[in-house]
Design an enzyme around this catalytic site. Sequence first.
Site, mmCIF file in Angstrom:
data_model
loop_
_atom_site.group_PDB
_atom_site.id
_atom_site.type_symbol
_atom_site.label_atom_id
_atom_site.label_comp_id
_atom_site.label_asym_id
_atom_site.label_seq_id
_atom_site.Cartn_x
_atom_site.Cartn_y
_atom_site.Cartn_z
ATOM 1 N N GLY A 147 57.259 47.290 -68.300
ATOM 2 C CA GLY A 147 57.722 46.353 -69.175
ATOM 3 C C GLY A 147 56.469 45.339 -69.601
ATOM 4 C CB CYS B 243 54.150 50.564 -65.060
ATOM 5 S SG CYS B 243 53.029 49.644 -66.107
ATOM 6 C CE1 TYR B 244 57.579 42.617 -65.012
ATOM 7 C CE2 TYR B 244 59.449 43.738 -64.715
ATOM 8 C CZ TYR B 244 58.617 42.482 -65.005
ATOM 9 O OH TYR B 244 59.314 41.231 -64.634
ATOM 10 C CG HIS C 157 53.820 54.468 -67.904
ATOM 11 N ND1 HIS C 157 54.934 53.714 -67.938
ATOM 12 C CD2 HIS C 157 52.781 53.511 -67.871
ATOM 13 C CE1 HIS C 157 54.465 52.599 -68.356
ATOM 14 N NE2 HIS C 157 53.525 52.354 -68.109
ATOM 15 C CD GLU D 251 57.178 56.481 -68.176
ATOM 16 O OE1 GLU D 251 56.738 56.967 -67.075
ATOM 17 O OE2 GLU D 251 56.921 55.464 -68.528
ATOM 18 C CG ASP E 192 71.002 62.313 -86.282
ATOM 19 O OD1 ASP E 192 70.475 63.186 -85.783
ATOM 20 O OD2 ASP E 192 70.462 61.135 -86.481
ATOM 21 C CE LYS F 15 66.778 63.629 -85.608
ATOM 22 N NZ LYS F 15 67.573 62.816 -86.631
#
Length: 519
Positions: free
Chosen positions: A62, A89-90, A175, A177, A233, A375
């Site tokens: 964040g 991280c944060y 991170h 991710e 979608d 998605k």
Amino acid sequence: MTTAHLKLHQKGIVILDFGSQYNQLIARRIRETGVYSEILPYNTPIQKILEKKPSGIILSGGPSSVYAADAHLISPEIFEVGIPVLGICYGMQLITHLLQGKVAKGKIGEYGKAIFFKDTDHMLLDRVPHQSQVWMSHFDEVTKLPEGFVTLGHTDTCIAAIANDSRQIYATQFHPEVSHTTYGKQILTNFVKNICKTQSNWDLYNYIDQTVYNIKKTVGSQKVILGLSGGVDSSVAAMLIHKAIGDRLTCIFVDTGLLRKDEAQKVMKTYGEHFQINIKHIDASKQFLSALKGVTDPEKKRKIIGRLFIEIFDKQAALIKDAVFLAQGTIYPDIIESQSAKGGPSATIKSHHNVGGLPEKMHLKLLEPLKELFKDEVRKIGLELGIPHHMIMRHPFPGPGLAIRILGEVTPEKVKILQKADAIFIEELYKNNLYDKVSQAFVVLLPVKSVGVMGDERTYEYTAVIRSANTTDFMTAVWSRLPYDFLDKVASRIINEVKGINRVAYDISSKPPATIEWE
Ligand code: XMP
């Protein structure tokens, strides 16, 4: 909800959102390990989190500092509920702060790639080598560990991974991710599988069966309306609902006349003829073009199109007298984006122009079968349901359509010119195996005429611009490095085959500072 359905959502990973731009990536990476994950605002009451029965909790990154007056803080109670926690991280700084360690401003900050040195073997770092690349984005850093914690690894500037095994609390300053963290996925897998001991529970094949079952149960013998745009979608939502309730689904396809060349026929052929979905094709092109007459301002164009769309859709929907549900192709990122890091979850209706306002006025209940999916997951389901690859892998297309790709006033003549030029570009992209290598490609028609020569004749015609962008999130983008020979072929085909265009330019602007569209 069925017991089987519950299985898809229990024992997943809850990600508490402290505002990092990478949060959706965390959720996607976890799902890629076969485990359900869900993002909740950081201030979600602990009771609500526990109701989800998570097998692990991730505290995200964040932008704030734990010492800032408006820092996003939570109760340390989260560490007492017997669920493993991973801070990123944060999240690592927050764990440190809440458990009486120390966080301070770093001397230089650390942004981008860094080398991580593993200091000790640990199940969080299983299969991670002693040195590897990680992605950093922080200024504050941990300077003193809370009691009971050990350092698992460092970079040249900071403590980069910590653990407290007895309390099952873990954290990384980098991170995991982000794809630039070479072993990031391994670390997240280690957390999910080794530490949280989660079994795979997220399976898109099951998702189809469960969702079809749920739709049947929810809708019963009632009727559903869906605004079909031909985009991924709404098409996948239509297919799922159709599988569940067949002809009790009516799709309304409003043809604005501002679609790509032959788009309406393609949609009707694929979904109407081939899949036998009940679709009302409303050709409203005359109405749209006459409403846009003389309008040059892009925002005015958008407003006019949006308003008219709702008006036409509402009118058509009202004709389906006993409809009880309005279905939408809302997907998970739409929901995440509508719940701010500060506010509570507000799963509001997707603010897409083609559905806004309708449920309140018509007292329809919302049906959103894709609202838990990213998605790429929607695409996988679409393919599984048999939608052709080229329909599923299509580039996004804006709601206002070609109206914002014809700069200045939109006329029927210009729409035809642009449709032809655009179709040539897209056809060549497919032919040269380039379509899937770019994220969004189209032609823009400028209100500028220039002089040219064709045969012995002087021409004075419009200029077209080829635009192609590469991006992962459409927030930033770079122009596609398409081969010169390819561009040459497209330009000469457009000039030779499309009457009204005698000059073609290639847009080499990135976003920011430009945008992908021209209006
Ligand atoms: P920009 O031009 O802002 O576009 O870089 C980013 C993405 O958003 C799409 N876009 C729109 N989509 N209605 C839509 O439904 C709009 O008014 C609109 N404007 C831009 C654009 O095509 C790209 O994918």
